[in-house]
Design a protein around this motif. Structure first.
Motif, PDB file in Angstrom:
ATOM      1  N   ASN A   1       0.867  -1.196   0.000  1.00 14.55           N
ATOM      2  CA  ASN A   1       0.000   0.000   0.000  1.00 14.55           C
ATOM      3  C   ASN A   1       0.895   1.236   0.000  1.00 14.55           C
ATOM      4  O   ASN A   1       2.114   1.127   0.133  1.00 14.55           O
ATOM      5  CB  ASN A   1      -0.894   0.011   1.244  1.00 14.55           C
ATOM      6  CG  ASN A   1      -2.084  -0.902   1.066  1.00 14.55           C
ATOM      7  OD1 ASN A   1      -2.078  -2.026   1.561  1.00 14.55           O
ATOM      8  ND2 ASN A   1      -3.092  -0.427   0.358  1.00 14.55           N
ATOM      9  N   SER A   2       0.263   2.415  -0.097  1.00 19.12           N
ATOM     10  CA  SER A   2       1.105   3.616  -0.193  1.00 19.12           C
ATOM     11  C   SER A   2       1.765   3.981   1.142  1.00 19.12           C
ATOM     12  O   SER A   2       2.502   4.955   1.207  1.00 19.12           O
ATOM     13  CB  SER A   2       0.322   4.787  -0.788  1.00 19.12           C
ATOM     14  OG  SER A   2      -0.850   5.006  -0.051  1.00 19.12           O
ATOM     15  N   VAL A   3       1.531   3.216   2.213  1.00 14.97           N
ATOM     16  CA  VAL A   3       2.375   3.370   3.409  1.00 14.97           C
ATOM     17  C   VAL A   3       3.798   2.904   3.087  1.00 14.97           C
ATOM     18  O   VAL A   3       4.736   3.267   3.787  1.00 14.97           O
ATOM     19  CB  VAL A   3       1.843   2.564   4.627  1.00 14.97           C
ATOM     20  CG1 VAL A   3       0.537   3.141   5.122  1.00 14.97           C
ATOM     21  CG2 VAL A   3       1.652   1.084   4.279  1.00 14.97           C
ATOM     22  N   ASN A   4       3.951   2.142   2.033  1.00 16.99           N
ATOM     23  CA  ASN A   4       5.269   1.733   1.544  1.00 16.99           C
ATOM     24  C   ASN A   4       5.896   2.957   0.860  1.00 16.99           C
ATOM     25  O   ASN A   4       5.390   3.450  -0.140  1.00 16.99           O
ATOM     26  CB  ASN A   4       5.072   0.579   0.559  1.00 16.99           C
ATOM     27  CG  ASN A   4       6.357   0.072  -0.043  1.00 16.99           C
ATOM     28  OD1 ASN A   4       7.234   0.857  -0.381  1.00 16.99           O
ATOM     29  ND2 ASN A   4       6.461  -1.229  -0.193  1.00 16.99           N
ATOM     30  N   GLN A   5       7.031   3.428   1.412  1.00 14.57           N
ATOM     31  CA  GLN A   5       7.608   4.690   0.931  1.00 14.57           C
ATOM     32  C   GLN A   5       7.932   4.641  -0.573  1.00 14.57           C
ATOM     33  O   GLN A   5       7.878   5.675  -1.246  1.00 14.57           O
ATOM     34  CB  GLN A   5       8.886   4.999   1.713  1.00 14.57           C
ATOM     35  CG  GLN A   5       9.904   3.872   1.659  1.00 14.57           C
ATOM     36  CD  GLN A   5      11.312   4.312   2.005  1.00 14.57           C
ATOM     37  OE1 GLN A   5      11.651   5.479   1.901  1.00 14.57           O
ATOM     38  NE2 GLN A   5      12.137   3.365   2.426  1.00 14.57           N
TER      39      GLN A   5
ATOM     40  N   GLY B   1      -8.180   9.904  -2.076  1.00 14.34           N
ATOM     41  CA  GLY B   1      -8.747   8.817  -1.286  1.00 14.34           C
ATOM     42  C   GLY B   1      -7.890   8.595  -0.057  1.00 14.34           C
ATOM     43  O   GLY B   1      -8.083   9.203   0.988  1.00 14.34           O
ATOM     44  N   ASN B   2      -6.876   7.757  -0.212  1.00 12.55           N
ATOM     45  CA  ASN B   2      -5.944   7.530   0.891  1.00 12.55           C
ATOM     46  C   ASN B   2      -4.899   8.634   0.939  1.00 12.55           C
ATOM     47  O   ASN B   2      -4.016   8.624   1.795  1.00 12.55           O
ATOM     48  CB  ASN B   2      -5.291   6.149   0.737  1.00 12.55           C
ATOM     49  CG  ASN B   2      -5.114   5.443   2.053  1.00 12.55           C
ATOM     50  OD1 ASN B   2      -5.684   5.841   3.069  1.00 12.55           O
ATOM     51  ND2 ASN B   2      -4.302   4.411   2.062  1.00 12.55           N
ATOM     52  N   ALA B   3      -4.938   9.533  -0.020  1.00 11.95           N
ATOM     53  CA  ALA B   3      -4.190  10.794  -0.038  1.00 11.95           C
ATOM     54  C   ALA B   3      -2.711  10.653  -0.364  1.00 11.95           C
ATOM     55  O   ALA B   3      -1.941  11.596  -0.191  1.00 11.95           O
ATOM     56  CB  ALA B   3      -4.388  11.553   1.275  1.00 11.95           C
ATOM     57  N   GLY B   4      -2.311   9.511  -0.904  1.00 10.45           N
ATOM     58  CA  GLY B   4      -0.916   9.338  -1.293  1.00 10.45           C
ATOM     59  C   GLY B   4      -0.574  10.047  -2.590  1.00 10.45           C
ATOM     60  O   GLY B   4       0.467  10.688  -2.711  1.00 10.45           O
TER      61      GLY B   4
ATOM     62  N   ILE C   1     -20.393   6.269  -4.770  1.00  5.85           N
ATOM     63  CA  ILE C   1     -20.382   5.433  -5.968  1.00  5.85           C
ATOM     64  C   ILE C   1     -18.963   5.286  -6.518  1.00  5.85           C
ATOM     65  O   ILE C   1     -18.633   4.318  -7.183  1.00  5.85           O
ATOM     66  CB  ILE C   1     -21.339   6.043  -7.021  1.00  5.85           C
ATOM     67  CG1 ILE C   1     -21.627   5.033  -8.111  1.00  5.85           C
ATOM     68  CG2 ILE C   1     -20.764   7.302  -7.651  1.00  5.85           C
ATOM     69  CD1 ILE C   1     -22.906   5.258  -8.808  1.00  5.85           C
ATOM     70  N   ALA C   2     -18.111   6.261  -6.202  1.00  4.35           N
ATOM     71  CA  ALA C   2     -16.702   6.207  -6.628  1.00  4.35           C
ATOM     72  C   ALA C   2     -15.942   5.336  -5.630  1.00  4.35           C
ATOM     73  O   ALA C   2     -15.216   5.820  -4.762  1.00  4.35           O
ATOM     74  CB  ALA C   2     -16.119   7.618  -6.690  1.00  4.35           C
ATOM     75  N   THR C   3     -16.125   4.018  -5.754  1.00  3.18           N
ATOM     76  CA  THR C   3     -15.629   3.095  -4.723  1.00  3.18           C
ATOM     77  C   THR C   3     -14.114   3.185  -4.520  1.00  3.18           C
ATOM     78  O   THR C   3     -13.619   2.870  -3.440  1.00  3.18           O
ATOM     79  CB  THR C   3     -16.015   1.641  -5.050  1.00  3.18           C
ATOM     80  OG1 THR C   3     -15.644   1.362  -6.408  1.00  3.18           O
ATOM     81  CG2 THR C   3     -17.506   1.423  -4.875  1.00  3.18           C
ATOM     82  N   ALA C   4     -13.388   3.619  -5.544  1.00  2.00           N
ATOM     83  CA  ALA C   4     -11.925   3.713  -5.418  1.00  2.00           C
ATOM     84  C   ALA C   4     -11.521   4.668  -4.296  1.00  2.00           C
ATOM     85  O   ALA C   4     -10.474   4.492  -3.668  1.00  2.00           O
ATOM     86  CB  ALA C   4     -11.304   4.172  -6.734  1.00  2.00           C
ATOM     87  N   ILE C   5     -12.353   5.689  -4.059  1.00  3.32           N
ATOM     88  CA  ILE C   5     -11.995   6.695  -3.041  1.00  3.32           C
ATOM     89  C   ILE C   5     -12.982   6.658  -1.868  1.00  3.32           C
ATOM     90  O   ILE C   5     -13.217   7.657  -1.199  1.00  3.32           O
ATOM     91  CB  ILE C   5     -11.890   8.120  -3.658  1.00  3.32           C
ATOM     92  CG1 ILE C   5     -13.140   8.476  -4.472  1.00  3.32           C
ATOM     93  CG2 ILE C   5     -10.644   8.229  -4.515  1.00  3.32           C
ATOM     94  CD1 ILE C   5     -13.178   9.942  -4.940  1.00  3.32           C
ATOM     95  N   ARG C   6     -13.519   5.487  -1.618  1.00  2.00           N
ATOM     96  CA  ARG C   6     -14.444   5.287  -0.494  1.00  2.00           C
ATOM     97  C   ARG C   6     -13.600   5.025   0.759  1.00  2.00           C
ATOM     98  O   ARG C   6     -13.469   3.910   1.223  1.00  2.00           O
ATOM     99  CB  ARG C   6     -15.355   4.105  -0.836  1.00  2.00           C
ATOM    100  CG  ARG C   6     -16.453   3.795   0.144  1.00  2.00           C
ATOM    101  CD  ARG C   6     -17.288   2.649  -0.395  1.00  2.00           C
ATOM    102  NE  ARG C   6     -18.173   2.105   0.605  1.00  2.00           N
ATOM    103  CZ  ARG C   6     -17.847   1.109   1.438  1.00  2.00           C
ATOM    104  NH1 ARG C   6     -16.645   0.569   1.386  1.00  2.00           N
ATOM    105  NH2 ARG C   6     -18.702   0.675   2.325  1.00  2.00           N
TER     106      ARG C   6
ATOM    107  N   GLU D   1      -1.895  13.796   6.453  1.00  2.00           N
ATOM    108  CA  GLU D   1      -1.057  14.940   6.862  1.00  2.00           C
ATOM    109  C   GLU D   1      -0.213  15.442   5.695  1.00  2.00           C
ATOM    110  O   GLU D   1      -0.083  16.655   5.480  1.00  2.00           O
ATOM    111  CB  GLU D   1      -0.169  14.564   8.059  1.00  2.00           C
ATOM    112  CG  GLU D   1      -0.932  14.379   9.370  1.00  2.00           C
ATOM    113  CD  GLU D   1      -1.835  15.591   9.704  1.00  2.00           C
ATOM    114  OE1 GLU D   1      -1.347  16.731   9.626  1.00  2.00           O
ATOM    115  OE2 GLU D   1      -3.015  15.366  10.025  1.00  2.00           O
ATOM    116  N   LEU D   2       0.352  14.507   4.939  1.00  2.00           N
ATOM    117  CA  LEU D   2       1.152  14.890   3.765  1.00  2.00           C
ATOM    118  C   LEU D   2       0.287  15.662   2.773  1.00  2.00           C
ATOM    119  O   LEU D   2       0.717  16.652   2.177  1.00  2.00           O
ATOM    120  CB  LEU D   2       1.701  13.651   3.061  1.00  2.00           C
ATOM    121  CG  LEU D   2       2.898  12.927   3.680  1.00  2.00           C
ATOM    122  CD1 LEU D   2       3.206  11.655   2.880  1.00  2.00           C
ATOM    123  CD2 LEU D   2       4.115  13.849   3.714  1.00  2.00           C
ATOM    124  N   ALA D   3      -0.946  15.189   2.599  1.00  2.00           N
ATOM    125  CA  ALA D   3      -1.841  15.824   1.630  1.00  2.00           C
ATOM    126  C   ALA D   3      -2.239  17.230   2.087  1.00  2.00           C
ATOM    127  O   ALA D   3      -2.289  18.168   1.285  1.00  2.00           O
ATOM    128  CB  ALA D   3      -3.078  14.953   1.427  1.00  2.00           C
TER     129      ALA D   3
END
Ligand code: F0G
Length: 346
Positions: free
Chosen positions: A150-154, A183-186, A233-238, A246-248
């Motif tokens: 996941n984007s927690v991976n630097q 979504g997850n803001a990466g 409906i935009a499940t990708a960013i649900r 914080e980065l975002a």
């Protein structure tokens, strides 16, 4: 040329890093004049749906997987609203490592689920939302010593910066506005870091304002309150609790940008406009960008003539059900020319 080859000198790779390549990146940056003219801006769309697994995730996944192999990882694991799992599964198949993906049960677009399964990942449907699946995946990765992609991976975010580098190379400058779904803001964080790199290398002078759009039902950053039960409906960013929040926030405040929200209806309207006036079929989450621009235009907040880039993060073919719910049915005829001519004169 894949991302590791095109940008190897700028990425943290060495001669010990395996050369992973699905020819990701180098996606088209397309000028959408019909839509841009309506909005009074110079509109460009970065077609990330043209990546090998159909979303921007491939840019970051290629480095995350190369590094996981370099570190001798036994397997890959991720939680996903769909695209990360499709991408991880594709790269895992390509290099030959096992891949486990955790998906929020019943909330993943059909194409993405089909991808994860056909690429051969072990798919685990979690009775819970993405945020809960992510926590589970993190804990499993730690206990089993799997590589978490996941984007927690630097490495994911480092390599996703290449999207901004490509835009600057294509335009010869940064856009005035960079508009992106969150979504997850990466990704918004990676693009901002990428633009700053490009300026530090003195290849451009200015920086864009970063504008991030969330769906109304999953808008923790735009509203400043948590969304324990995100819905859109935009499940990708649900997503109700973005890992890179914080980065975002930093990207938006440093750039003088903003977060905004769009409703599901506005997203669907924008999807039809992008396809019907741009010739570009993007999945609902990606269409939050155009929906947001239309909203800004209606509020008289879109600077006339601005150079605007929207990032269309995923391919529309991933979620045909949603698209079909927005359009009419084919005209049905028999096999005679008479019926055809009648149909053509409609
Ligand atoms: N657009 C699409 C098509 C996505 O799949 C995602 C995220 C985003 C935008 C938001 O990007 O999370 O970096 O802010 N999809 C993740 C996934 C969460 O699991 O596929 P972000």
């Amino acid at each position: 040329m894949g991302v590791l080859k095109r940008y190897g000198a700028q990425l943290p790779i060495s001669n010990k890093t395996p050369d992973v390549n699905l020819e990701e990146g180098s996606t088209p940056l397309v000028r959408l004049d019909r839509i841009g003219n309506d909005l009074g801006v110079e509109l460009w769309a970065k077609l990330e749906g043209c990546n090998p697994s159909g979303s921007f995730k491939d840019r970051g996944m290629v480095l995350a997987v190369a590094k996981a192999l370099e570190d001798g990882a036994r397997a890959l694991v991720c939680a996903s609203t769909g695209n990360t799992s499709a991408s991880a599964a594709a790269y895992a198949a390509h290099v030959g490592v096992p891949c486990y993906v955790l998906l929020p049960s019943g909330k993943v677009a059909m194409g993405k689920l089909a991808q994860a399964l056909i690429y051969g990942a072990k798919v685990i449907a979690v009775d819970g939302n993405f945020d809960q699946a992510l926590e589970l995946a993190r804990e499993a990765a730690e206990r089993l010593d799997f590589a978490m992609v996941n984007s927690v991976n630097q490495y994911r975010l480092i390599s996703q910066k290449t999207g901004a580098w490509e835009i600057c190379e294509s335009l010869g400058r940064a856009p005035d506005l960079h508009v992106i779904p969150v979504g997850n803001a990466g990704n918004i964080s990676a693009y901002w870091a990428g633009y700053k790199d490009f300026r530090a290398w003195r290849k451009i002078s200015g920086l864009p304002r970063m504008i991030g759009f969330q769906a109304e039902g999953a808008a923790p950053l735009a509203t400043g309150r948590p969304f324990p039960n995100p819905e859109t409906i935009a499940t990708a960013i649900r997503i109700g609790n973005p890992v890179s929040g914080e980065l975002a926030k930093n990207a938006v405040s440093e750039s003088g940008g903003e977060f905004g929200t769009v409703s599901d209806d506005e997203i669907l309207e924008a999807q039809v406009i992008l396809a019907g006036k741009g010739g570009v079929f993007a999945e609902p989450a990606s269409c939050a960008t155009l929906a947001g621009l239309i909203k800004l235009k209606r509020a008289n907040r879109l600077p006339d003539g601005a150079k605007v880039v929207i990032v269309l993060t995923g391919n529309g073919l991933k979620d045909p059900d949603t698209a079909l719910s927005q359009v009419g049915k084919p005209v049905r005829i028999g096999s005679s020319i008479g019926e055809l001519l009648e149909a053509l004169s409609l």
